[in-house]
Design a protein around this motif. Structure first.
Motif, PDB file in Angstrom:
ATOM      1  N   ILE A  44      38.150   6.804  51.452  1.00 18.33           N
ATOM      2  CA  ILE A  44      37.639   7.494  52.818  1.00 18.33           C
ATOM      3  C   ILE A  44      37.299   6.202  53.723  1.00 18.33           C
ATOM      4  CG2 ILE A  44      35.889   8.768  54.140  1.00 18.33           C
ATOM      5  CD1 ILE A  44      35.815  10.535  51.706  1.00 18.33           C
ATOM      6  N   ARG A  45      37.968   6.185  54.690  1.00 16.60           N
ATOM      7  CA  ARG A  45      37.676   4.817  55.662  1.00 16.60           C
ATOM      8  C   ARG A  45      36.973   5.188  56.822  1.00 16.60           C
ATOM      9  NH1 ARG A  45      40.195  -0.183  56.785  1.00 16.60           N
ATOM     10  NH2 ARG A  45      40.779  -0.395  59.041  1.00 16.60           N
ATOM     11  N   MET A  46      36.062   4.051  57.278  1.00 13.47           N
ATOM     12  CA  MET A  46      35.232   4.257  58.459  1.00 13.47           C
ATOM     13  C   MET A  46      34.728   2.849  58.978  1.00 13.47           C
ATOM     14  SD  MET A  46      31.961   5.688  55.933  1.00 13.47           S
ATOM     15  CE  MET A  46      33.079   6.677  54.977  1.00 13.47           C
ATOM     16  N   PRO A  47      34.170   2.995  60.118  1.00 17.14           N
ATOM     17  CA  PRO A  47      33.463   1.803  60.666  1.00 17.14           C
ATOM     18  C   PRO A  47      32.095   1.518  59.864  1.00 17.14           C
ATOM     19  CG  PRO A  47      33.503   3.430  62.273  1.00 17.14           C
ATOM     20  CD  PRO A  47      34.106   3.917  61.055  1.00 17.14           C
ATOM     21  N   ALA A  48      32.048   0.208  59.826  1.00 20.34           N
ATOM     22  CA  ALA A  48      30.978  -0.235  58.863  1.00 20.34           C
ATOM     23  C   ALA A  48      29.790   0.296  59.470  1.00 20.34           C
ATOM     24  CB  ALA A  48      30.670  -1.763  58.885  1.00 20.34           C
ATOM     25  N   LYS A  49      29.344   0.533  60.822  1.00 19.66           N
ATOM     26  CA  LYS A  49      28.245   1.188  61.337  1.00 19.66           C
ATOM     27  C   LYS A  49      27.865   2.696  60.896  1.00 19.66           C
ATOM     28  CE  LYS A  49      30.705   2.252  65.725  1.00 19.66           C
ATOM     29  NZ  LYS A  49      31.124   1.713  66.767  1.00 19.66           N
ATOM     30  N   LEU A  50      29.193   3.322  60.495  1.00 15.69           N
ATOM     31  CA  LEU A  50      29.175   4.682  59.986  1.00 15.69           C
ATOM     32  C   LEU A  50      28.828   4.435  58.262  1.00 15.69           C
ATOM     33  CD1 LEU A  50      29.216   7.589  59.993  1.00 15.69           C
ATOM     34  CD2 LEU A  50      31.660   7.516  59.939  1.00 15.69           C
ATOM     35  N   GLY A  51      29.394   3.440  57.647  1.00 16.57           N
ATOM     36  CA  GLY A  51      29.430   3.201  56.417  1.00 16.57           C
ATOM     37  C   GLY A  51      28.144   2.805  55.602  1.00 16.57           C
ATOM     38  N   GLU A  52      27.409   2.228  56.464  1.00 16.19           N
ATOM     39  CA  GLU A  52      25.939   1.776  56.190  1.00 16.19           C
ATOM     40  C   GLU A  52      25.154   3.149  55.945  1.00 16.19           C
ATOM     41  OE1 GLU A  52      24.456  -1.361  58.583  1.00 16.19           O
ATOM     42  OE2 GLU A  52      26.256  -2.551  58.027  1.00 16.19           O
ATOM     43  N   PRO A  53      24.796   3.945  56.870  1.00 17.89           N
ATOM     44  CA  PRO A  53      24.151   5.179  56.680  1.00 17.89           C
ATOM     45  C   PRO A  53      24.577   6.117  55.782  1.00 17.89           C
ATOM     46  CG  PRO A  53      25.013   5.100  58.746  1.00 17.89           C
ATOM     47  CD  PRO A  53      25.448   3.827  58.298  1.00 17.89           C
ATOM     48  N   VAL A  54      26.101   6.096  55.844  1.00 14.39           N
ATOM     49  CA  VAL A  54      26.507   7.155  54.832  1.00 14.39           C
ATOM     50  C   VAL A  54      26.371   6.852  53.282  1.00 14.39           C
ATOM     51  CG1 VAL A  54      28.815   7.821  53.795  1.00 14.39           C
ATOM     52  CG2 VAL A  54      28.232   8.018  56.384  1.00 14.39           C
ATOM     53  N   ARG A  55      26.512   5.383  53.129  1.00 21.24           N
ATOM     54  CA  ARG A  55      26.142   4.971  51.627  1.00 21.24           C
ATOM     55  C   ARG A  55      24.799   5.080  51.339  1.00 21.24           C
ATOM     56  NH1 ARG A  55      25.315  -0.024  48.804  1.00 21.24           N
ATOM     57  NH2 ARG A  55      26.706  -0.111  47.068  1.00 21.24           N
ATOM     58  N   PRO A 134      34.706  12.519  46.493  1.00 19.92           N
ATOM     59  CA  PRO A 134      35.046  12.574  47.779  1.00 19.92           C
ATOM     60  C   PRO A 134      34.017  13.613  48.839  1.00 19.92           C
ATOM     61  CG  PRO A 134      36.982  13.530  46.730  1.00 19.92           C
ATOM     62  CD  PRO A 134      35.921  12.894  45.818  1.00 19.92           C
ATOM     63  N   ASP A 135      33.869  14.855  47.894  1.00 14.21           N
ATOM     64  CA  ASP A 135      32.861  15.699  48.549  1.00 14.21           C
ATOM     65  C   ASP A 135      31.409  15.283  48.977  1.00 14.21           C
ATOM     66  OD1 ASP A 135      34.337  18.767  48.098  1.00 14.21           O
ATOM     67  OD2 ASP A 135      34.693  17.412  46.430  1.00 14.21           O
ATOM     68  N   ASP A 136      30.854  14.327  48.150  1.00 13.76           N
ATOM     69  CA  ASP A 136      29.805  13.691  48.313  1.00 13.76           C
ATOM     70  C   ASP A 136      29.759  12.841  49.463  1.00 13.76           C
ATOM     71  OD1 ASP A 136      28.890  15.284  46.114  1.00 13.76           O
ATOM     72  OD2 ASP A 136      28.758  13.430  44.660  1.00 13.76           O
ATOM     73  N   VAL A 137      30.777  12.149  49.888  1.00 14.67           N
ATOM     74  CA  VAL A 137      30.865  11.259  50.723  1.00 14.67           C
ATOM     75  C   VAL A 137      31.100  11.930  52.123  1.00 14.67           C
ATOM     76  CG1 VAL A 137      32.511   9.256  51.865  1.00 14.67           C
ATOM     77  CG2 VAL A 137      31.908   9.182  49.497  1.00 14.67           C
ATOM     78  N   VAL A 138      31.833  12.967  52.077  1.00 16.36           N
ATOM     79  CA  VAL A 138      31.999  13.696  53.312  1.00 16.36           C
ATOM     80  C   VAL A 138      30.661  14.491  53.764  1.00 16.36           C
ATOM     81  CG1 VAL A 138      33.378  16.060  54.289  1.00 16.36           C
ATOM     82  CG2 VAL A 138      34.532  14.182  52.949  1.00 16.36           C
ATOM     83  N   THR A 139      29.985  15.155  52.567  1.00 16.94           N
ATOM     84  CA  THR A 139      28.956  15.643  52.934  1.00 16.94           C
ATOM     85  C   THR A 139      27.631  14.733  53.455  1.00 16.94           C
ATOM     86  OG1 THR A 139      29.063  17.130  51.049  1.00 16.94           O
ATOM     87  CG2 THR A 139      26.824  16.546  51.873  1.00 16.94           C
ATOM     88  N   ALA A 140      27.761  13.350  53.005  1.00 13.65           N
ATOM     89  CA  ALA A 140      27.030  12.333  53.630  1.00 13.65           C
ATOM     90  C   ALA A 140      27.254  11.971  55.090  1.00 13.65           C
ATOM     91  CB  ALA A 140      27.106  11.133  52.910  1.00 13.65           C
ATOM     92  N   ILE A 141      28.799  12.141  55.340  1.00 10.72           N
ATOM     93  CA  ILE A 141      29.042  11.871  56.752  1.00 10.72           C
ATOM     94  C   ILE A 141      28.547  13.023  57.657  1.00 10.72           C
ATOM     95  CG2 ILE A 141      31.208  11.781  58.145  1.00 10.72           C
ATOM     96  CD1 ILE A 141      32.544  10.122  55.929  1.00 10.72           C
ATOM     97  N   ARG A 142      28.882  14.222  56.974  1.00  7.05           N
ATOM     98  CA  ARG A 142      28.517  15.379  57.959  1.00  7.05           C
ATOM     99  C   ARG A 142      27.099  15.359  57.906  1.00  7.05           C
ATOM    100  NH1 ARG A 142      30.231  19.107  54.758  1.00  7.05           N
ATOM    101  NH2 ARG A 142      32.052  19.308  56.033  1.00  7.05           N
ATOM    102  N   TYR A 144      24.923  12.749  58.118  1.00  9.03           N
ATOM    103  CA  TYR A 144      24.619  11.800  59.121  1.00  9.03           C
ATOM    104  C   TYR A 144      25.010  12.198  60.540  1.00  9.03           C
ATOM    105  CZ  TYR A 144      24.501   7.385  61.735  1.00  9.03           C
ATOM    106  OH  TYR A 144      24.086   6.567  62.546  1.00  9.03           O
ATOM    107  N   ARG A 145      25.985  12.540  60.896  1.00  7.11           N
ATOM    108  CA  ARG A 145      26.446  13.264  62.300  1.00  7.11           C
ATOM    109  C   ARG A 145      25.260  14.231  62.806  1.00  7.11           C
ATOM    110  NH1 ARG A 145      30.324  12.785  65.274  1.00  7.11           N
ATOM    111  NH2 ARG A 145      30.716  15.053  65.511  1.00  7.11           N
ATOM    112  N   TYR A 146      25.039  15.284  61.946  1.00  4.88           N
ATOM    113  CA  TYR A 146      24.364  16.126  62.330  1.00  4.88           C
ATOM    114  C   TYR A 146      22.818  16.109  62.213  1.00  4.88           C
ATOM    115  CZ  TYR A 146      28.877  18.365  62.737  1.00  4.88           C
ATOM    116  OH  TYR A 146      30.316  18.299  63.010  1.00  4.88           O
ATOM    117  N   GLU A 147      22.166  15.096  61.541  1.00  8.22           N
ATOM    118  CA  GLU A 147      20.965  15.015  61.485  1.00  8.22           C
ATOM    119  C   GLU A 147      20.521  13.416  62.031  1.00  8.22           C
ATOM    120  OE1 GLU A 147      20.143  15.423  57.041  1.00  8.22           O
ATOM    121  OE2 GLU A 147      20.997  17.229  57.047  1.00  8.22           O
ATOM    122  N   GLY A 148      21.484  12.744  62.004  1.00 11.75           N
ATOM    123  CA  GLY A 148      21.210  11.477  62.701  1.00 11.75           C
ATOM    124  C   GLY A 148      20.468  10.664  61.691  1.00 11.75           C
TER     125      GLY A 148
END
Length: 148
Positions: A44-55, A134-142, A144-148
């Motif tokens: 799963i590819r993303m910009p680093a500014k998204l990757g840091e809070p997702v990780r 990948p489910d865990d990564v997608v859940t973390a992206i979701r 972050y997007r909705y909880e900030g």
């Protein structure tokens, strides 16, 4: 440093990826760069500014490849276990696209860090074959997007 020695180092790194990290790595043209095809390993590819809070949201983060694009923006590719069909749903695609993230399509090549390549490196060098779901990564992206 001669080309054959560099090729040996790339071959050694490729063997390490296969035997220690459990990645289906291969050398392009026999001397590098090193790639893997998405399939047995998801990505799963993303910009680093998204990757840091997702990780940071992952209980057990896995290997992350950091690449610099032509504009020197950092992009992260999180390696995961295989991506199943339910994650290729349109709603998930739309959510990931809105977050500027994407699941690397099955069969596409993912560049792995190679000796002396400064534009592609590991955030932390993997020492085993662990990769998160990948489910865990997608859940973390979701989240972050909705909880900030």
């Amino acid at each position: 440093m001669s080309a054959p020695r560099f090729a040996d180092r790339a071959a050694d790194r490729c063997r390490h990826y296969r035997h220690v990290c459990g990645l289906d790595a291969f050398l392009l043209e026999g001397t590098g760069p090193i790639y893997l095809r998405a399939g047995n390993t998801g990505a799963i590819r993303m910009p680093a500014k998204l990757g840091e809070p997702v990780r940071a949201r992952l209980a057990h983060p896995g290997p992350v490849i950091v690449e610099l694009d032509d504009t020197s923006e950092a992009w992260w590719t999180m390696l995961t276990t295989p991506v199943h069909h339910h994650l290729r749903d349109y709603a998930i695609f739309a959510m990931l696209s809105a977050a500027t993230a994407q699941i690397v399509p099955y069969g596409h090549e993912v560049r792995l860090p190679t000796p002396r390549d400064r534009s592609c490196r590991w955030l932390a060098t993997p020492t085993d074959s662990y990769r998160p779901s990948p489910d865990d990564v997608v859940t973390a992206i979701r989240a972050y997007r909705y909880e900030g």
